[in-house]
Scaffold this active site. Structure first.
Site, PDB file in Angstrom:
ATOM      1  N   LYS A   1      -8.923  13.553   4.215  1.00  0.00           N
ATOM      2  CA  LYS A   1      -8.116  12.494   4.319  1.00  0.00           C
ATOM      3  C   LYS A   1      -7.068  12.731   5.351  1.00  0.00           C
ATOM      4  O   LYS A   1      -6.879  13.897   5.960  1.00  0.00           O
ATOM      5  CB  LYS A   1      -7.418  12.182   3.119  1.00  0.00           C
ATOM      6  CG  LYS A   1      -6.855  13.530   2.549  1.00  0.00           C
ATOM      7  CD  LYS A   1      -6.303  13.381   1.140  1.00  0.00           C
ATOM      8  CE  LYS A   1      -7.064  13.530  -0.209  1.00  0.00           C
ATOM      9  NZ  LYS A   1      -7.085  12.406  -0.586  1.00  0.00           N
ATOM     10  N   ARG A   2      -6.140  11.577   5.786  1.00  0.00           N
ATOM     11  CA  ARG A   2      -5.217  11.918   6.716  1.00  0.00           C
ATOM     12  C   ARG A   2      -4.553  13.317   6.433  1.00  0.00           C
ATOM     13  O   ARG A   2      -4.219  13.318   5.143  1.00  0.00           O
ATOM     14  CB  ARG A   2      -4.272  10.808   6.818  1.00  0.00           C
ATOM     15  CG  ARG A   2      -4.808   9.550   7.813  1.00  0.00           C
ATOM     16  CD  ARG A   2      -5.273   9.827   9.008  1.00  0.00           C
ATOM     17  NE  ARG A   2      -4.179  10.025   9.915  1.00  0.00           N
ATOM     18  CZ  ARG A   2      -3.843   8.960  10.784  1.00  0.00           C
ATOM     19  NH1 ARG A   2      -4.422   8.190  11.126  1.00  0.00           N
ATOM     20  NH2 ARG A   2      -2.745   9.516  11.609  1.00  0.00           N
TER      21      ARG A   2
ATOM     22  N   THR B   1      -8.693   5.968  -2.215  1.00  0.00           N
ATOM     23  CA  THR B   1     -10.159   5.686  -1.928  1.00  0.00           C
ATOM     24  C   THR B   1     -11.204   6.600  -1.805  1.00  0.00           C
ATOM     25  O   THR B   1     -12.242   6.615  -2.306  1.00  0.00           O
ATOM     26  CB  THR B   1     -10.310   4.439  -1.061  1.00  0.00           C
ATOM     27  OG1 THR B   1      -9.715   4.914   0.038  1.00  0.00           O
ATOM     28  CG2 THR B   1      -9.560   3.284  -1.436  1.00  0.00           C
TER      29      THR B   1
ATOM     30  N   LYS C   1       0.115  14.702   0.756  1.00  0.00           N
ATOM     31  CA  LYS C   1      -1.264  14.922   0.391  1.00  0.00           C
ATOM     32  C   LYS C   1      -1.536  16.350   0.101  1.00  0.00           C
ATOM     33  O   LYS C   1      -2.691  16.706  -0.390  1.00  0.00           O
ATOM     34  CB  LYS C   1      -2.396  14.416   1.301  1.00  0.00           C
ATOM     35  CG  LYS C   1      -2.293  12.927   1.396  1.00  0.00           C
ATOM     36  CD  LYS C   1      -3.170  12.212   2.681  1.00  0.00           C
ATOM     37  CE  LYS C   1      -2.891  10.870   3.064  1.00  0.00           C
ATOM     38  NZ  LYS C   1      -3.512   9.707   2.167  1.00  0.00           N
TER      39      LYS C   1
ATOM     40  N   LYS D   1     -15.003   7.704  -3.785  1.00  0.00           N
ATOM     41  CA  LYS D   1     -16.142   7.789  -2.780  1.00  0.00           C
ATOM     42  C   LYS D   1     -16.815   9.284  -3.191  1.00  0.00           C
ATOM     43  O   LYS D   1     -18.177   9.355  -3.238  1.00  0.00           O
ATOM     44  CB  LYS D   1     -16.049   7.657  -1.342  1.00  0.00           C
ATOM     45  CG  LYS D   1     -15.406   6.516  -0.898  1.00  0.00           C
ATOM     46  CD  LYS D   1     -15.150   6.753   0.634  1.00  0.00           C
ATOM     47  CE  LYS D   1     -14.080   5.159   0.939  1.00  0.00           C
ATOM     48  NZ  LYS D   1     -13.025   5.276   1.907  1.00  0.00           N
TER      49      LYS D   1
ATOM     50  N   HIS E   1       0.685  -1.260   0.031  1.00  0.00           N
ATOM     51  CA  HIS E   1      -0.045   0.021   0.275  1.00  0.00           C
ATOM     52  C   HIS E   1       0.926   1.207  -0.007  1.00  0.00           C
ATOM     53  O   HIS E   1       0.181   2.282   0.040  1.00  0.00           O
ATOM     54  CB  HIS E   1      -0.939   0.088   1.282  1.00  0.00           C
ATOM     55  CG  HIS E   1      -1.974  -0.856   1.248  1.00  0.00           C
ATOM     56  ND1 HIS E   1      -3.236  -0.730   0.704  1.00  0.00           N
ATOM     57  CD2 HIS E   1      -1.907  -2.120   1.736  1.00  0.00           C
ATOM     58  CE1 HIS E   1      -4.130  -1.856   0.935  1.00  0.00           C
ATOM     59  NE2 HIS E   1      -3.100  -2.701   1.552  1.00  0.00           N
TER      60      HIS E   1
HETATM   61  C1  F58 Z   1      -3.216   3.582   2.361  1.00  0.00           C
HETATM   62  N1  F58 Z   1      -2.194   3.509   3.386  1.00  0.00           N
HETATM   63  C2  F58 Z   1      -2.690   4.448   1.235  1.00  0.00           C
HETATM   64  N2  F58 Z   1      -1.805   3.046   5.486  1.00  0.00           N
HETATM   65  O1  F58 Z   1      -1.998   5.655   1.408  1.00  0.00           O
HETATM   66  C3  F58 Z   1      -3.662   4.859  -0.047  1.00  0.00           C
HETATM   67  O2  F58 Z   1      -2.851   5.647  -1.083  1.00  0.00           O
HETATM   68  C4  F58 Z   1      -4.477   3.663  -0.405  1.00  0.00           C
HETATM   69  O3  F58 Z   1      -5.832   4.076  -1.025  1.00  0.00           O
HETATM   70  C5  F58 Z   1      -4.933   2.787   0.810  1.00  0.00           C
HETATM   71  O4  F58 Z   1      -3.873   2.783   1.719  1.00  0.00           O
HETATM   72  C6  F58 Z   1      -5.711   1.452   0.662  1.00  0.00           C
HETATM   73  O5  F58 Z   1      -5.015   0.992  -0.354  1.00  0.00           O
HETATM   74  C7  F58 Z   1      -2.677   3.563   4.575  1.00  0.00           C
HETATM   75  O6  F58 Z   1      -3.931   3.845   4.947  1.00  0.00           O
HETATM   76  C8  F58 Z   1      -2.036   3.084   6.938  1.00  0.00           C
HETATM   77  O7  F58 Z   1      -2.699   3.866   7.231  1.00  0.00           O
HETATM   78  C9  F58 Z   1      -0.612   2.674   7.678  1.00  0.00           C
HETATM   79  C10 F58 Z   1      -1.229   1.997   8.811  1.00  0.00           C
HETATM   80  C11 F58 Z   1      -0.114   1.371   9.726  1.00  0.00           C
HETATM   81  C12 F58 Z   1       0.702   2.397   9.883  1.00  0.00           C
HETATM   82  C13 F58 Z   1       1.609   2.917   8.756  1.00  0.00           C
HETATM   83  C14 F58 Z   1       0.426   3.722   7.923  1.00  0.00           C
END
Ligand code: F58
Length: 830
Positions: free
Chosen positions: A570-571, A677, A576, A681, A382
């Site tokens: 988003k985060r 994602t 971003k 949405k 990811h």
């Molecule tokens: C996200 N990663 C990607 N990681 O940033 C985003 O582009 C993608 O659409 C999504 O995954 C789904 O594939 C993400 O959300 C985290 O939250 C991790 C959780 C554990 C710690 C490091 C970040």
């Protein structure tokens, strides 16, 4: 013991230990015919008394919510019992989804939708003197994830059930999920998330299942095989949450593991009268699943996180084997029966754990165990961000999981032999591909481990999968090109359209009929209405109603619903680029100040959490709040421009914002957002996208057509080239951007405090690692194009309808169907 030498000479044990005998259950009893259920209204009254011990009339809203939830859960469980039986007895290949995070969102509304009980529930709520909305609102959502990755896992569980695919999701039952976000004086303040405080009616604790998980200790290598003697044990107990498919009977479940002490108390200590020491050990074990790690910049070195990861995959695999044996099969069939998906590298310890279980506990030899492991696992990546690629310090892994480190060494030794044979003399390649990183403290590289053991490795959007093959996992892709594939992410239309935006859902149904909820490609049927004036008017009314609902929810006068609603949710992360959006908002403000017409009133909505230790992200939130405050106080611009920061972004909050948005901001530096994602949405809810060629934006633009997407900015290749050629932001800082930065530095958005945003401004002026300055001008130009289209409502509405009509591809059903066919080789139950 535990030396490299011992490991090298390790061999297959000649006489396998006897595997534990478990009761087998080849034929399950026929399910009894369950008594007919009372009406939902009667059942709620019954639950109030029997589950909650409340007299009707004195119950709280939470009691009412719980009573309704219990009644709904009963109905889910009836469906679940049938599915469970089918999975156990049919011996069908089943998906085991391993994810450290699941952001499932509030359950009541979603389950009512799935079961088709909304009308009945509405009437039942009324008899209690409440509205259904109030009861839905009373639910505290489980925030068991950080963001996109956790939410994706939840969408995938929904689609697996909807597509009738047998699946179990395993994860962690954190007592405290992602922190709650307050905004005080414009700053993010974190509060602990106590989601369980009012009870969780959706989960079922399974008292009969518990697995023991060891930590620490040492290994003993004897002629009989290898024995790991852990130093301490923790027990894992499962809590199941049913996940019902939409428009089908299949109901899978999410099995979340919670840690409890293995011995109630340390008896030695207890007998010596040291009660506190005895209790302390218990508390320490139970701390294991206390809290979700917030997505900090560097996860490295966090022992508890490594313990969490091992804990849940060990429970999951022990449980899989238990079920396999219970179904009358043997561990030798595991690779045929289970398709185990690693949601990023967080569950990667499942690989050495499966090897350990197969070899040390069930007595298989290396080759057979490895074959089964490679048949079972697949890995989804990811992220390409180097700082987010997981590595664990070798000394930590050795101390916590000595047997697993031996197995990792052995996997590595055999793997590097293969690389050597394939690329003789290429030591640099060998060093890059090794599962162990050298330099400083040695590290286990989890992405390499996951890749070596998986039959398929996929990225989450076409661009991301290509970059994965070309950069981070390039050596591996050269060695095994056939293992690499792409599955573009998707989102569930049930939650994000039918539930979140019922007005739009009804309008769509009135035009193209039912069926789109399970077959999103049917939305193409909307195309013919794109320029239909009557339909456009209805479409516009739905959007306006949704904006009004949001405005009311945010408080009287928060924004004028007719204004263009421009959203970035988003985060908060520099890549971003929320700050790019904010600098543009400042530029608009200046234009108004200079007497220029900005074309249309606009409200910017920001929402998202910053990792607690990510200082720059917190400063960006502070900037949004500061700009919001300044603009709201300006009588000249107030009616034309607003910046709002909606606190505590969650699935619940998201469901309110997506339906209201006109414009979706997807503006990450190209090459850095794996997929996104939220972009899907927003699109599904009729927002137009302004975005870079990053992640799934590329495919969104392809699907909708260039005329219906506001593209700007450098491409991933250009970003790389800029950086290679010694990017300096100064080259791009002039005009509006220079003025906006000067304003931020002057204290205009910090009540005169020049120091507050100094780190942000200095960084943008001197380093700008995410190329905000390089993209600013193109972004501002694309924003002018947005306003031009907005000024002709007919065209805007046509584009909005076309966006929805062409969004079918972004259903998580399509993603899951691809996983099922290309990666898992699983077939539907029906
Ligand atoms: C996200 N990663 C990607 N990681 O940033 C985003 O582009 C993608 O659409 C999504 O995954 C789904 O594939 C993400 O959300 C985290 O939250 C991790 C959780 C554990 C710690 C490091 C970040």
């Amino acid at each position: 013991m535990r030396t490299m030498r011992t490991i090298r000479t390790m061999r297959t044990p000649p006489t396998p230990p006897t595997p534990p005998t478990l009761p087998t259950l080849p034929t399950l009893p026929t399910l009894p015919t369950l008594p007919t259920l009372p009406t939902l209204a009667d059942d709620i009254l019954d639950k109030l008394t029997t589950e909650l011990a409340k007299f009707p009339g004195v119950e709280t809203k939470n009691d009412q919510y719980l009573a309704l939830a219990f009644a709904v859960r009963d109905r889910l469980l009836r469906r679940w019992a049938e599915s469970a039986k089918t999975i156990l007895t049919k011996q069908k290949r089943t998906v085991v989804y391993l994810s450290a995070e699941y952001l499932i969102g509030p359950q009541l509304g979603a389950n009512l939708l799935t079961l088709g009980l909304e009308v009945e529930a509405r009437a039942a709520a009324k008899t209690l003197g409440s509205t259904l909305e109030e009861l839905v609102e009373a639910e505290e959502e489980p925030g068991l994830g950080n963001g996109g990755l956790g939410r994706l896992a939840a969408c995938y569980m929904d689609s697996l059930a909807t597509l009738d695919l047998p699946a179990v999701g395993h994860g962690l039952r954190y007592e405290f999920g992602i922190f709650d976000q307050d905004i005080r004086d414009g700053w993010q303040v974190e509060r602990t998330d106590r989601w369980l405080r009012s009870g969780n009616p959706w989960e079922i604790r399974r008292y009969e299942i518990r697995h023991t998980v060891g930590f620490g200790g040492h290994t003993e290598h004897t002629a009989e095989g290898v024995r790991w003697i852990p130093e301490r044990f923790v027990e894992g107990v499962p809590y199941d949450t049913p996940v019902a498919g939409y428009g089908t009977q299949t109901t899978n479940f999410l099995r979340l593991w919670s840690a409890i002490a293995s011995e109630e108390l340390d008896l030695d200590a207890f007998q010596l009268g040291d009660y506190w020491r005895a209790v302390d050990a218990k508390i320490r074990s139970e701390n294991l699943t206390k809290v979700l790690y917030p997505n900090d910049s560097s996860p490295a070195g966090k022992q508890l996180r490594l313990e969490q990861q091992y804990f849940f995959v060990s429970c999951a695999l022990q449980d899989c084997i238990r079920l396999l044996l219970l179904g009358g099969m043997t561990v030798r069939q595991l690779g045929d029966i289970l398709a185990i998906q690693l949601n990023d590298t967080h569950p990667t310890l499942a690989i050495p754990e499966l090897m350990r279980l197969l070899m040390d506990i069930h007595g298989l030899g290396w080759d057979e165990a490895w074959k089964i492991t490679r048949q079972a696992f697949a890995y989804t990546n990811h992220t390409l961000l180097p700082e987010a690629l997981e590595t664990w310090p070798l000394p930590l892994v050795e101390r916590l999981l000595p047997r697993h480190l031996e197995l990792i060494f052995e996997i590595n030794r055999r793997f590097l032999d293969e690389v050597r044979a394939r690329f003789p003399g290429d030591d640099a390649r060998l060093a890059r591909m090794s599962l162990i990183g050298e330099g400083g403290t040695k590290q286990v590289r989890m992405a390499n481990l996951a890749t070596v053991a998986s039959h398929h490795i996929n990225g989450v959007a076409a661009l991301h999968s290509r970059l994965l093959r070309e950069t981070v996992l390039r050596d591996f892709a050269e060695m095994w090109p056939e293992r690499f594939t792409n599955v573009t992410n998707g989102v569930t239309p049930r939650r994000f359209v039918a539930l979140a935006n019922p007005k739009l859902g009804e309008l769509i149904t009135s035009a193209i009929g039912d069926g789109w909820q399970r077959d999103l490609d049917r939305l193409t049927g909307l195309e013919k209405f794109a320029n239909d004036a009557g339909f456009q008017a209805k479409w516009r009314a739905v959007k306006l109603a949704n904006k009004t609902t949001l405005a009311n929810h945010l408080g009287a006068g928060s924004f004028e619903p007719s204004a263009l609603l421009d959203a970035q949710c988003k985060r908060i992360h520099e890549y971003k680029r929320q700050h790019l959006n904010l600098l543009h908002a400042i530029a608009l403000w200046q234009r108004i100040g200079n007497g220029e017409d900005i074309g249309a009133p606009r409200t910017f909505v920001f929402a998202g959490k910053a990792a607690p230790a990510y200082w720059m992200a917190k400063l960006i939130i502070r900037l949004a709040a500061g700009i919001g405050e300044r603009l709201a106080a300006d009588p000249i611009t107030r009616d034309q421009l607003r910046v709002l920061f909606v606190p505590d972004f969650s699935v619940k909050v998201a469901q309110r914002i997506y339906p209201a948005a006109d414009l979706s901001e997807q503006i990450s530096t190209a090459g850095l957002e794996a997929s996104g994602t939220g972009n899907m949405k927003f699109m599904l809810n009729g927002a137009l996208t302004i975005g870079t060629l990053d992640g799934a934006n590329v495919e969104i633009r392809d699907a909708v057509g260039a005329d219906h997407f506001f593209l700007f900015g450098l491409t991933a290749e250009q970003v790389i080239a800029e950086k290679r050629d010694g990017y300096h932001p100064g080259r791009y800082i002039h005009g509006e951007l220079a003025n906006a930065l000067d304003l931020v530095a002057s204290g205009a958005f910090s009540r005169g405090d020049k120091a507050m945003f100094e780190p942000l401004v200095t960084d943008l002026r001197n380093r700008d690692p995410f190329l905000v300055c390089a993209d600013f001008e193109a972004y501002a130009a694309a924003q002018r194009a947005v306003v031009e289209l907005w000024k002709s409502p007919k065209q805007w509405l046509a584009s909005s309808i076309i966006n929805v009509a062409r969004s079918g591809r972004f259903s998580s059903d399509r993603s899951i169907a691809e996983y099922a066919k290309q990666i898992w080789n699983v077939a539907p139950l029906r």
